[in-house]
Design an enzyme around this catalytic site. Structure first.
Site, PDB file in Angstrom:
ATOM      1  N   HIS A  62       0.840  -1.212   0.000  1.00 38.00           N
ATOM      2  CA  HIS A  62       0.000   0.000   0.000  1.00 38.00           C
ATOM      3  C   HIS A  62       0.867   1.250   0.000  1.00 38.00           C
ATOM      4  CE1 HIS A  62      -3.145   2.860   1.400  1.00 38.00           C
ATOM      5  NE2 HIS A  62      -3.948   2.017   0.775  1.00 38.00           N
ATOM      6  N   MET A  63       1.333   1.673  -1.024  1.00 34.92           N
ATOM      7  CA  MET A  63       1.312   1.289  -2.421  1.00 34.92           C
ATOM      8  C   MET A  63       2.744   0.948  -2.837  1.00 34.92           C
ATOM      9  SD  MET A  63      -1.798   1.759  -3.260  1.00 34.92           S
ATOM     10  CE  MET A  63      -3.229   2.621  -2.719  1.00 34.92           C
TER      11      MET A  63
END
Length: 162
Positions: free
Chosen positions: A66-67
């Site tokens: 993420h991410m």
């Protein structure tokens, strides 16, 4: 426009918490990747308020996905930090009964800026409403340095483990 801060955070000594991680563990059951508090720097009973923090590392469970290439602390994890802070307070001062405190809901959540590994994520909370024995609603605000990054309300409810 963000709401006014609940506290002047400059007044607290984050290098010398009034509640350590080991003391938090006496009241909060979360462990391993779900343990989201590093320390607490302020507790007050009248009015009910608490300030704590999470020092974010590059090894957080969410960093890899993420991410990829741009790790951002998920909003749901920011809310979990606030919920664990309110839970600690509720259990320590026995404002709700129950074996553990559970998430009962959230209101008026606003995300204002991303939070990254390496940041110190500070959360301030004050009791907004108490329904004796049934639920506690805390207003909370999250900060990185002097920038408010999230605000809202978290609702805790008592749960029996049996």
């Amino acid at each position: 426009m963000p709401p006014p801060p609940l506290y002047d955070l400059k007044q607290f000594d984050f290098e010398n918490p009034v509640v350590t991680l080991d003391e938090i563990r006496e009241y909060n059951p979360q462990r391993h990747e779900m343990e989201q508090l590093s320390g607490i720097v302020h507790l007050e009973e009248d009015p009910v308020g608490v300030v704590g923090f999470k020092d974010l590392t590059h090894d957080e469970f969410w960093c890899r996905g993420h991410m990829p290439g741009y790790p951002i602390m998920p909003g749901v994890v920011q809310c979990e930090v606030a919920a664990q802070l309110a839970s600690y307070y509720s259990k320590r001062f026995e404002i709700l009964k129950g074996d553990i405190l559970g998430f009962g809901g959230m209101n008026e959540i606003r995300f204002r800026s991303p939070v990254f590994p390496g940041d110190r994520f500070v959360v301030a909370a004050k009791l907004l409403k108490l329904r004796a024995g049934r639920q506690a609603t805390f207003e909370f605000q999250g900060f990185v340095e002097d920038r408010m990054v999230v605000s809202g309300q978290t609702i805790g409810v008592p749960l029996k483990t049996e």
